[in-house]
Scaffold this motif. Sequence first.
Motif, PDB file in Angstrom:
ATOM      1  N   VAL A   1      17.388   1.858   3.966  1.00 30.47           N
ATOM      2  CA  VAL A   1      17.936   0.508   3.798  1.00 30.47           C
ATOM      3  C   VAL A   1      17.697  -0.249   5.110  1.00 30.47           C
ATOM      4  O   VAL A   1      18.427  -0.050   6.083  1.00 30.47           O
ATOM      5  CB  VAL A   1      19.453   0.538   3.468  1.00 30.47           C
ATOM      6  N   PRO A   2      16.656  -1.073   5.174  1.00 33.93           N
ATOM      7  CA  PRO A   2      16.370  -1.786   6.431  1.00 33.93           C
ATOM      8  C   PRO A   2      17.545  -2.675   6.835  1.00 33.93           C
ATOM      9  O   PRO A   2      18.200  -3.277   5.986  1.00 33.93           O
ATOM     10  CB  PRO A   2      15.134  -2.635   6.091  1.00 33.93           C
TER      11      PRO A   2
ATOM     12  N   LEU B   1      12.537  -2.187  -2.321  1.00 33.94           N
ATOM     13  CA  LEU B   1      13.777  -1.647  -1.752  1.00 33.94           C
ATOM     14  C   LEU B   1      14.418  -0.619  -2.688  1.00 33.94           C
ATOM     15  O   LEU B   1      15.059   0.335  -2.240  1.00 33.94           O
ATOM     16  CB  LEU B   1      14.763  -2.784  -1.458  1.00 33.94           C
ATOM     17  N   GLN B   2      14.209  -0.829  -3.980  1.00 29.52           N
ATOM     18  CA  GLN B   2      14.770   0.146  -4.932  1.00 29.52           C
ATOM     19  C   GLN B   2      14.014   1.469  -4.903  1.00 29.52           C
ATOM     20  O   GLN B   2      14.558   2.512  -5.243  1.00 29.52           O
ATOM     21  CB  GLN B   2      14.723  -0.437  -6.345  1.00 29.52           C
TER      22      GLN B   2
ATOM     23  N   GLN C   1       0.844  -1.196   0.000  1.00 27.99           N
ATOM     24  CA  GLN C   1       0.000   0.000   0.000  1.00 27.99           C
ATOM     25  C   GLN C   1       0.884   1.253   0.000  1.00 27.99           C
ATOM     26  O   GLN C   1       1.925   1.291   0.643  1.00 27.99           O
ATOM     27  CB  GLN C   1      -0.910   0.005   1.229  1.00 27.99           C
ATOM     28  N   ARG C   2       0.413   2.244  -0.677  1.00 22.73           N
ATOM     29  CA  ARG C   2       1.148   3.505  -0.826  1.00 22.73           C
ATOM     30  C   ARG C   2       1.539   4.104   0.538  1.00 22.73           C
ATOM     31  O   ARG C   2       2.582   4.739   0.693  1.00 22.73           O
ATOM     32  CB  ARG C   2       0.256   4.477  -1.626  1.00 22.73           C
ATOM     33  N   LEU C   3       0.666   3.912   1.510  1.00 17.88           N
ATOM     34  CA  LEU C   3       0.933   4.509   2.818  1.00 17.88           C
ATOM     35  C   LEU C   3       2.205   3.957   3.459  1.00 17.88           C
ATOM     36  O   LEU C   3       2.790   4.594   4.342  1.00 17.88           O
ATOM     37  CB  LEU C   3      -0.281   4.370   3.753  1.00 17.88           C
ATOM     38  N   VAL C   4       2.658   2.788   3.007  1.00 19.00           N
ATOM     39  CA  VAL C   4       3.912   2.236   3.543  1.00 19.00           C
ATOM     40  C   VAL C   4       5.083   3.081   3.029  1.00 19.00           C
ATOM     41  O   VAL C   4       5.948   3.513   3.809  1.00 19.00           O
ATOM     42  CB  VAL C   4       4.090   0.753   3.139  1.00 19.00           C
ATOM     43  N   ASN C   5       5.072   3.343   1.725  1.00 21.59           N
ATOM     44  CA  ASN C   5       6.128   4.195   1.146  1.00 21.59           C
ATOM     45  C   ASN C   5       6.112   5.573   1.820  1.00 21.59           C
ATOM     46  O   ASN C   5       7.163   6.125   2.154  1.00 21.59           O
ATOM     47  CB  ASN C   5       5.896   4.404  -0.354  1.00 21.59           C
TER      48      ASN C   5
ATOM     49  N   ASN D   1      12.823 -12.412  -3.726  1.00 24.12           N
ATOM     50  CA  ASN D   1      11.411 -12.046  -3.866  1.00 24.12           C
ATOM     51  C   ASN D   1      11.301 -10.762  -4.690  1.00 24.12           C
ATOM     52  O   ASN D   1      11.799  -9.698  -4.285  1.00 24.12           O
ATOM     53  CB  ASN D   1      10.774 -11.842  -2.485  1.00 24.12           C
ATOM     54  N   PRO D   2      10.655 -10.824  -5.845  1.00 20.79           N
ATOM     55  CA  PRO D   2      10.648  -9.661  -6.742  1.00 20.79           C
ATOM     56  C   PRO D   2       9.966  -8.427  -6.154  1.00 20.79           C
ATOM     57  O   PRO D   2      10.418  -7.308  -6.402  1.00 20.79           O
ATOM     58  CB  PRO D   2       9.889 -10.161  -7.980  1.00 20.79           C
TER      59      PRO D   2
END
Length: 175
Positions: free
Chosen positions: A116-117, A110-111, A64-68, A103-104
């Motif tokens: 960077v977690p 991540l990109q 979901q966008r809210l994560v970004n 995992n794609p």
Amino acid sequence: MAQVLILYSTTDGHTIEICKRLEAVIAGEGDTVTLANLADKPTLDDYPFDKIVIGASIRYGKHQRLVNDFIAQNRAALEAHPNALFSVNVVARKPEKNTPETNPYLQKFLQKIDWVPQNLAVFAGKLVYPELGPFDRTMIRFIMWMTKGPTDPTGTYEFTDWNKVEEFGRLIARL
Ligand SMILES: Cc1cc2nc3c(=O)[nH]c(=O)nc-3n(C[C@H](O)[C@H](O)[C@H](O)COP(=O)(O)O)c2cc1C
């Protein structure tokens, strides 16, 4: 004893089940855990925490966008604490796509983000065909058919490897 904040994004609730299992494992190791739904627009100032974890499910190829948005707005706070990110999706039921490296969706995500977690995980999700609306059910059955997955519209399929979830919980407790 540390305070762990787990922020999650879910559409149908399976990511919450994963968070609850993480909570049980982490609490069992002595930390205190708070769960918060990113959809409630949580503010980090409202939560005392020493470690922070974000978990989000995939729907039609994306979190979901809210994560970004949350990550973009709180990058400094994330980086200032021991942290982890996990993604939930059904592609991860395939052994060749069930690690952070393979995992794609996680790789693409991540990109896109600036953060960077420090720790990553991917968990296979769950499909409950009877609870989906007709459009989603048809779409997911088609995608499953294409990818050689289960297509019985009356079926419930949980692909999650709970041992892997618990292992990730222990890792968070050690951070
Ligand atoms: C409408 C819909 C779309 C989905 N799209 C994808 C997808 O594009 N790729 C994928 O791997 N999984 C996809 N999934 C599977 C979900 O990621 C999986 O069901 C997960 O457990 C959902 O977690 P949640 O209940 O926390 O939202 C989709 C599921 C639904 C119902």
